[in-house]
Design an enzyme around this catalytic site. Sequence first.
Site, short mmCIF file in Angstrom:
data_model
loop_
_atom_site.label_atom_id
_atom_site.label_comp_id
_atom_site.label_asym_id
_atom_site.label_seq_id
_atom_site.Cartn_x
_atom_site.Cartn_y
_atom_site.Cartn_z
N ALA A 68 31.92 9.71 10.38
CA ALA A 68 31.96 9.21 11.75
C ALA A 68 33.37 8.88 12.19
CB ALA A 68 31.06 7.99 11.89
N SER A 183 26.75 9.32 11.11
CA SER A 183 27.18 9.38 9.72
C SER A 183 25.98 9.48 8.80
CB SER A 183 27.99 8.11 9.38
OG SER A 183 28.36 8.08 8.03
N HIS A 185 25.68 8.65 5.52
CA HIS A 185 25.43 7.61 4.51
C HIS A 185 24.86 6.33 5.10
CE1 HIS A 185 28.89 4.67 4.75
NE2 HIS A 185 29.43 5.66 5.43
N CYS A 302 34.57 -2.15 6.22
CA CYS A 302 35.81 -1.46 6.56
C CYS A 302 36.97 -2.44 6.73
CB CYS A 302 35.62 -0.67 7.85
SG CYS A 302 34.27 0.53 7.74
#
Length: 355
Positions: A68, A183, A185, A302
Amino acid sequence: MIYLDYQATTPLAPEAFDAMVPWLRDAHANPHSPHRPGRAARAAVEVARDRIAALLPDGGRVAFTSGATEALNWAIKGSSGAIVTIATEHAAVLDTVAASGRPHVVLPVGADGLVDLDAARAAIGPDTGLVAAMLVNNEIGVIQPIAELATMAHAVGARMLCDAVQGYGRVPLPDTVDMVAISAHKIHGPKGIGALWLRDGVAPAPLLHGGGQEAPGRSGTLSPALCAGFGVAAQLMAADDPQPVEPLWRAAQERFAAAGWRLNGAASPRYHGNLNVRRDGLDVGRLMSDMRDVAFSAGSACASGSGRPSHVLRAIGLSDAQARSSIRLGFGRYTSEAELMRATDEILAAAEAQA
Protein backbone atom coordinates in the site's frame (compact mmCIF):
# COMPACT_ATOMS: atom_id res chain seq x y z
CA MET A 1 0.56 -16.26 22.68
CA ILE A 2 -2.68 -14.32 22.17
CA TYR A 3 -2.32 -12.17 19.08
CA LEU A 4 -4.18 -8.83 19.25
CA ASP A 5 -2.35 -6.67 16.71
CA TYR A 6 -4.50 -7.11 13.61
CA GLN A 7 -4.05 -3.49 12.50
CA ALA A 8 -0.30 -4.06 12.19
CA THR A 9 -0.73 -7.31 10.28
CA THR A 10 -3.11 -10.24 10.18
CA PRO A 11 -2.27 -13.94 10.46
CA LEU A 12 -1.76 -15.56 7.08
CA ALA A 13 -4.82 -17.61 6.10
CA PRO A 14 -3.94 -21.28 5.59
CA GLU A 15 -5.84 -21.21 2.30
CA ALA A 16 -3.70 -18.30 1.07
CA PHE A 17 -0.55 -20.16 2.07
CA ASP A 18 -1.69 -23.26 0.19
CA ALA A 19 -2.41 -21.19 -2.92
CA MET A 20 1.12 -19.79 -2.85
CA VAL A 21 3.06 -23.02 -2.38
CA PRO A 22 2.86 -24.40 -5.97
CA TRP A 23 4.17 -21.12 -7.38
CA LEU A 24 7.02 -21.04 -4.88
CA ARG A 25 7.97 -24.72 -5.16
CA ASP A 26 7.04 -25.99 -8.62
CA ALA A 27 6.43 -23.10 -11.03
CA HIS A 28 9.10 -20.47 -11.59
CA ALA A 29 8.12 -18.88 -14.92
CA ASN A 30 7.94 -15.13 -15.37
CA PRO A 31 4.26 -14.18 -15.79
CA HIS A 32 5.28 -11.66 -18.44
CA SER A 33 6.91 -14.29 -20.67
CA PRO A 34 5.04 -15.53 -23.79
CA HIS A 35 5.82 -19.26 -23.48
CA ARG A 36 3.38 -21.78 -21.99
CA PRO A 37 4.73 -21.74 -18.40
CA GLY A 38 4.72 -17.94 -18.54
CA ARG A 39 1.14 -17.91 -19.77
CA ALA A 40 0.13 -20.25 -16.96
CA ALA A 41 1.72 -17.91 -14.44
CA ARG A 42 -0.03 -14.97 -16.06
CA ALA A 43 -3.36 -16.79 -15.81
CA ALA A 44 -2.83 -17.23 -12.05
CA VAL A 45 -2.14 -13.50 -11.74
CA GLU A 46 -5.33 -12.63 -13.63
CA VAL A 47 -7.46 -14.96 -11.51
CA ALA A 48 -6.10 -13.21 -8.43
CA ARG A 49 -6.75 -9.79 -9.97
CA ASP A 50 -10.40 -10.70 -10.58
CA ARG A 51 -10.84 -11.98 -7.01
CA ILE A 52 -9.43 -8.76 -5.57
CA ALA A 53 -11.50 -6.59 -7.90
CA ALA A 54 -14.69 -8.33 -6.75
CA LEU A 55 -14.51 -6.33 -3.48
CA LEU A 56 -13.93 -3.01 -5.29
CA PRO A 57 -16.22 -0.78 -7.38
CA ASP A 58 -17.08 -1.68 -10.96
CA GLY A 59 -15.50 0.25 -13.79
CA GLY A 60 -11.85 0.09 -12.81
CA ARG A 61 -8.68 -1.98 -12.84
CA VAL A 62 -6.48 -3.45 -10.12
CA ALA A 63 -2.77 -2.70 -10.60
CA PHE A 64 -0.49 -4.78 -8.37
CA THR A 65 2.22 -3.03 -6.33
CA SER A 66 4.73 -4.02 -3.65
CA GLY A 67 2.31 -2.83 -0.98
CA ALA A 68 0.00 0.00 0.00
CA THR A 69 2.89 2.41 0.60
CA GLU A 70 3.92 2.14 -3.03
CA ALA A 71 0.29 2.41 -4.14
CA LEU A 72 -0.23 5.62 -2.15
CA ASN A 73 3.05 7.10 -3.34
CA TRP A 74 2.11 6.32 -6.93
CA ALA A 75 -1.34 7.86 -6.62
CA ILE A 76 -0.08 11.04 -4.94
CA LYS A 77 3.13 11.61 -6.90
CA GLY A 78 1.42 10.67 -10.15
CA SER A 79 -1.32 13.26 -9.76
CA SER A 80 -1.21 17.04 -10.11
CA GLY A 81 -2.64 20.10 -8.43
CA ALA A 82 -3.04 21.03 -4.80
CA ILE A 83 -3.72 18.25 -2.29
CA VAL A 84 -6.23 18.12 0.56
CA THR A 85 -5.81 15.41 3.17
CA ILE A 86 -6.52 14.72 6.86
CA ALA A 87 -4.35 15.07 9.98
CA THR A 88 -4.90 11.44 11.02
CA GLU A 89 -3.77 9.86 7.74
CA HIS A 90 -1.04 7.22 7.63
CA ALA A 91 2.53 8.47 7.26
CA ALA A 92 2.58 6.99 3.75
CA VAL A 93 0.11 9.75 2.83
CA LEU A 94 1.21 12.62 5.08
CA ASP A 95 4.93 12.24 4.38
CA THR A 96 4.39 11.79 0.65
CA VAL A 97 2.16 14.86 0.49
CA ALA A 98 4.78 16.88 2.37
CA ALA A 99 7.56 15.63 0.08
CA SER A 100 5.58 16.40 -3.09
CA GLY A 101 6.35 20.11 -2.88
CA ARG A 102 2.80 20.89 -4.01
CA PRO A 103 0.41 23.18 -2.17
CA HIS A 104 -1.56 21.19 0.36
CA VAL A 105 -4.02 21.48 3.23
CA VAL A 106 -4.13 19.06 6.17
CA LEU A 107 -7.64 19.05 7.57
CA PRO A 108 -8.28 18.82 11.33
CA VAL A 109 -10.41 16.20 13.03
CA GLY A 110 -12.63 16.45 16.08
CA ALA A 111 -12.23 14.64 19.38
CA ASP A 112 -14.11 11.75 17.76
CA GLY A 113 -11.42 11.44 15.07
CA LEU A 114 -13.74 12.42 12.23
CA VAL A 115 -12.82 15.04 9.67
CA ASP A 116 -14.34 18.49 9.92
CA LEU A 117 -16.54 18.57 6.78
CA ASP A 118 -16.96 22.35 6.96
CA ALA A 119 -13.17 22.73 6.91
CA ALA A 120 -13.02 20.28 4.01
CA ARG A 121 -15.64 22.24 2.06
CA ALA A 122 -13.65 25.44 2.57
CA ALA A 123 -10.33 23.84 1.61
CA ILE A 124 -11.37 21.94 -1.53
CA GLY A 125 -11.37 24.51 -4.30
CA PRO A 126 -10.58 25.13 -7.97
CA ASP A 127 -6.84 24.51 -7.49
CA THR A 128 -7.38 21.15 -5.79
CA GLY A 129 -6.24 18.19 -7.86
CA LEU A 130 -6.41 15.44 -5.27
CA VAL A 131 -8.28 14.67 -2.04
CA ALA A 132 -6.72 11.83 -0.04
CA ALA A 133 -8.51 10.21 2.90
CA MET A 134 -8.42 6.95 4.81
CA LEU A 135 -11.55 4.79 4.96
CA VAL A 136 -10.80 3.21 8.37
CA ASN A 137 -8.15 4.74 10.59
CA ASN A 138 -5.35 2.34 11.41
CA GLU A 139 -4.92 3.57 15.00
CA ILE A 140 -8.42 4.34 16.26
CA GLY A 141 -10.64 2.58 13.72
CA VAL A 142 -13.01 5.47 12.94
CA ILE A 143 -14.66 5.48 9.51
CA GLN A 144 -14.28 8.71 7.56
CA PRO A 145 -17.10 10.11 5.33
CA ILE A 146 -15.43 9.15 2.06
CA ALA A 147 -18.57 9.59 -0.05
CA GLU A 148 -19.03 13.19 1.10
CA LEU A 149 -15.37 14.00 0.47
CA ALA A 150 -15.56 12.43 -2.99
CA THR A 151 -18.57 14.58 -3.85
CA MET A 152 -16.64 17.71 -2.82
CA ALA A 153 -13.61 16.62 -4.82
CA HIS A 154 -15.58 15.91 -7.98
CA ALA A 155 -17.43 19.23 -7.72
CA VAL A 156 -14.13 21.01 -8.43
CA GLY A 157 -12.75 18.42 -10.88
CA ALA A 158 -10.37 16.78 -8.39
CA ARG A 159 -9.65 13.05 -7.93
CA MET A 160 -10.55 11.12 -4.77
CA LEU A 161 -7.88 8.79 -3.38
CA CYS A 162 -8.94 6.40 -0.61
CA ASP A 163 -6.52 4.51 1.61
CA ALA A 164 -8.70 1.45 2.20
CA VAL A 165 -5.97 -0.72 3.74
CA GLN A 166 -7.84 -1.24 7.03
CA GLY A 167 -11.34 -1.24 5.56
CA TYR A 168 -11.04 -3.32 2.38
CA GLY A 169 -13.39 -6.30 2.63
CA ARG A 170 -14.70 -5.11 6.00
CA VAL A 171 -16.38 -1.73 5.50
CA PRO A 172 -18.44 -0.64 2.47
CA LEU A 173 -16.42 1.48 0.05
CA PRO A 174 -18.30 4.22 -1.84
CA ASP A 175 -18.27 3.62 -5.58
CA THR A 176 -17.47 7.28 -6.26
CA VAL A 177 -13.77 7.01 -5.42
CA ASP A 178 -11.17 7.33 -8.20
CA MET A 179 -8.19 5.51 -6.69
CA VAL A 180 -8.00 2.98 -3.85
CA ALA A 181 -4.89 1.63 -2.11
CA ILE A 182 -5.06 -1.83 -0.49
CA SER A 183 -2.65 -4.32 1.08
CA ALA A 184 -2.68 -8.13 1.20
CA HIS A 185 -1.23 -8.61 4.67
CA LYS A 186 -4.07 -6.69 6.32
CA ILE A 187 -6.62 -9.26 5.05
CA HIS A 188 -4.79 -12.49 5.94
CA GLY A 189 -2.69 -12.48 2.77
CA PRO A 190 1.10 -12.36 2.30
CA LYS A 191 3.34 -9.38 2.99
CA GLY A 192 5.10 -7.73 0.07
CA ILE A 193 2.11 -7.15 -2.20
CA GLY A 194 -0.66 -4.58 -2.45
CA ALA A 195 -2.58 -2.85 -5.19
CA LEU A 196 -3.84 0.45 -6.50
CA TRP A 197 -7.34 0.33 -7.94
CA LEU A 198 -7.83 2.89 -10.70
CA ARG A 199 -11.15 4.00 -12.10
CA ASP A 200 -11.38 3.70 -15.87
CA GLY A 201 -9.78 6.78 -17.38
CA VAL A 202 -7.63 7.54 -14.32
CA ALA A 203 -3.92 7.06 -15.08
CA PRO A 204 -1.42 8.57 -12.62
CA ALA A 205 2.06 9.15 -14.01
CA PRO A 206 4.39 6.18 -13.40
CA LEU A 207 6.29 6.04 -10.13
CA LEU A 208 8.58 3.20 -11.26
CA HIS A 209 9.98 3.19 -14.77
CA GLY A 210 11.02 0.12 -16.70
CA GLY A 211 9.01 -2.51 -18.49
CA GLY A 212 5.58 -1.06 -17.72
CA GLN A 213 4.19 -4.51 -16.96
CA GLU A 214 1.16 -3.30 -15.00
CA ALA A 215 -1.30 -0.95 -16.71
CA PRO A 216 -1.19 2.01 -16.63
CA GLY A 217 2.60 1.88 -16.41
CA ARG A 218 3.79 0.30 -13.15
CA SER A 219 7.05 -1.52 -13.84
CA GLY A 220 8.42 -4.67 -12.26
CA THR A 221 8.05 -8.43 -12.49
CA LEU A 222 5.05 -9.72 -10.58
CA SER A 223 5.21 -12.69 -8.22
CA PRO A 224 2.51 -15.25 -9.12
CA ALA A 225 2.82 -16.67 -5.60
CA LEU A 226 2.12 -13.36 -3.89
CA CYS A 227 -0.68 -12.55 -6.32
CA ALA A 228 -2.28 -15.96 -5.76
CA GLY A 229 -2.12 -15.58 -1.98
CA PHE A 230 -3.61 -12.09 -2.19
CA GLY A 231 -6.40 -13.33 -4.44
CA VAL A 232 -7.42 -16.17 -2.14
CA ALA A 233 -7.28 -13.85 0.87
CA ALA A 234 -9.67 -11.47 -0.91
CA GLN A 235 -11.94 -14.37 -1.83
CA LEU A 236 -12.10 -15.40 1.83
CA MET A 237 -12.91 -11.83 2.88
CA ALA A 238 -15.84 -11.83 0.47
CA ALA A 239 -17.19 -14.97 2.17
CA ASP A 240 -16.69 -13.74 5.78
CA ASP A 241 -19.50 -12.83 8.12
CA PRO A 242 -19.62 -9.02 7.73
CA GLN A 243 -19.76 -8.49 11.52
CA PRO A 244 -17.55 -11.18 13.09
CA VAL A 245 -15.96 -8.72 15.52
CA GLU A 246 -19.09 -7.20 17.08
CA PRO A 247 -19.44 -9.56 20.07
CA LEU A 248 -15.69 -9.32 20.73
CA TRP A 249 -15.84 -5.51 20.64
CA ARG A 250 -18.81 -5.31 23.00
CA ALA A 251 -17.34 -7.69 25.54
CA ALA A 252 -13.89 -6.08 25.62
CA GLN A 253 -15.15 -2.50 25.53
CA GLU A 254 -17.49 -3.13 28.44
CA ARG A 255 -14.69 -4.56 30.58
CA PHE A 256 -12.34 -1.65 29.91
CA ALA A 257 -15.11 0.90 30.50
CA ALA A 258 -16.07 -0.74 33.79
CA ALA A 259 -12.45 -0.43 34.92
CA GLY A 260 -12.38 3.29 34.13
CA TRP A 261 -10.51 3.21 30.82
CA ARG A 262 -11.48 5.72 28.11
CA LEU A 263 -12.14 4.96 24.46
CA ASN A 264 -10.04 6.92 21.97
CA GLY A 265 -12.10 8.03 18.97
CA ALA A 266 -15.77 7.58 18.19
CA ALA A 267 -17.49 4.32 19.03
CA SER A 268 -19.49 4.83 15.82
CA PRO A 269 -18.88 5.05 12.92
CA ARG A 270 -15.98 2.72 13.61
CA TYR A 271 -14.64 -0.65 12.53
CA HIS A 272 -15.10 -2.71 15.67
CA GLY A 273 -12.05 -4.87 15.20
CA ASN A 274 -10.09 -1.95 16.62
CA LEU A 275 -10.19 -1.03 20.30
CA ASN A 276 -7.94 1.89 21.26
CA VAL A 277 -8.24 2.79 24.95
CA ARG A 278 -6.31 4.72 27.57
CA ARG A 279 -5.82 4.82 31.31
CA ASP A 280 -4.27 8.05 32.54
CA GLY A 281 -0.89 7.51 34.16
CA LEU A 282 -0.40 4.09 32.61
CA ASP A 283 3.19 3.08 31.86
CA VAL A 284 2.58 1.35 28.53
CA GLY A 285 6.18 0.22 28.17
CA ARG A 286 6.03 -1.56 31.51
CA LEU A 287 2.61 -3.01 30.64
CA MET A 288 3.88 -4.47 27.38
CA SER A 289 6.90 -5.90 29.17
CA ASP A 290 4.65 -7.53 31.76
CA MET A 291 2.30 -8.95 29.12
CA ARG A 292 4.72 -11.33 27.42
CA ASP A 293 1.99 -13.74 26.31
CA VAL A 294 -0.21 -11.09 24.67
CA ALA A 295 0.73 -9.25 21.47
CA PHE A 296 -0.84 -5.80 21.28
CA SER A 297 0.28 -2.31 20.32
CA ALA A 298 0.90 1.13 21.72
CA GLY A 299 0.07 2.64 18.31
CA SER A 300 0.96 2.26 14.66
CA ALA A 301 3.64 -0.34 13.97
CA CYS A 302 4.99 1.97 11.27
CA ALA A 303 5.81 4.65 13.85
CA SER A 304 6.62 2.46 16.85
CA GLY A 305 10.35 3.21 16.73
CA SER A 306 10.04 7.00 16.46
CA GLY A 307 9.74 7.65 20.19
CA ARG A 308 7.08 10.27 19.46
CA PRO A 309 3.50 10.09 20.73
CA SER A 310 0.92 9.07 18.14
CA HIS A 311 0.08 11.88 15.71
CA VAL A 312 -3.43 10.43 15.46
CA LEU A 313 -4.05 10.64 19.21
CA ARG A 314 -2.57 14.13 19.33
CA ALA A 315 -4.84 15.16 16.45
CA ILE A 316 -7.97 14.17 18.43
CA GLY A 317 -6.85 16.44 21.27
CA LEU A 318 -5.02 14.10 23.63
CA SER A 319 -2.01 15.40 25.50
CA ASP A 320 1.37 13.71 25.03
CA ALA A 321 0.86 11.97 28.38
CA GLN A 322 -2.59 10.71 27.41
CA ALA A 323 -1.36 9.52 24.04
CA ARG A 324 1.50 7.64 25.71
CA SER A 325 -0.94 5.97 28.11
CA SER A 326 -3.02 4.42 25.30
CA ILE A 327 -3.01 0.91 23.87
CA ARG A 328 -4.53 -0.61 20.74
CA LEU A 329 -6.08 -4.06 20.57
CA GLY A 330 -6.83 -5.48 17.12
CA PHE A 331 -8.75 -8.71 16.59
CA GLY A 332 -10.65 -10.57 13.91
CA ARG A 333 -11.18 -13.89 12.13
CA TYR A 334 -8.90 -16.06 14.27
CA THR A 335 -9.60 -14.43 17.66
CA SER A 336 -11.84 -16.33 20.05
CA GLU A 337 -13.89 -14.53 22.68
CA ALA A 338 -12.25 -16.65 25.38
CA GLU A 339 -8.79 -15.53 24.26
CA LEU A 340 -9.78 -11.88 24.12
CA MET A 341 -11.43 -11.98 27.54
CA ARG A 342 -8.37 -13.66 29.08
CA ALA A 343 -6.05 -11.09 27.52
CA THR A 344 -8.31 -8.22 28.63
CA ASP A 345 -8.40 -9.51 32.20
CA GLU A 346 -4.61 -9.85 32.25
CA ILE A 347 -4.11 -6.33 30.88
CA LEU A 348 -6.51 -4.85 33.42
CA ALA A 349 -4.81 -6.69 36.27
CA ALA A 350 -1.33 -5.63 35.16
CA ALA A 351 -2.44 -2.02 34.79
CA GLU A 352 -4.06 -2.06 38.24
CA ALA A 353 -0.83 -3.40 39.70
CA GLN A 354 0.94 -0.23 38.57
CA ALA A 355 -1.25 1.96 40.77
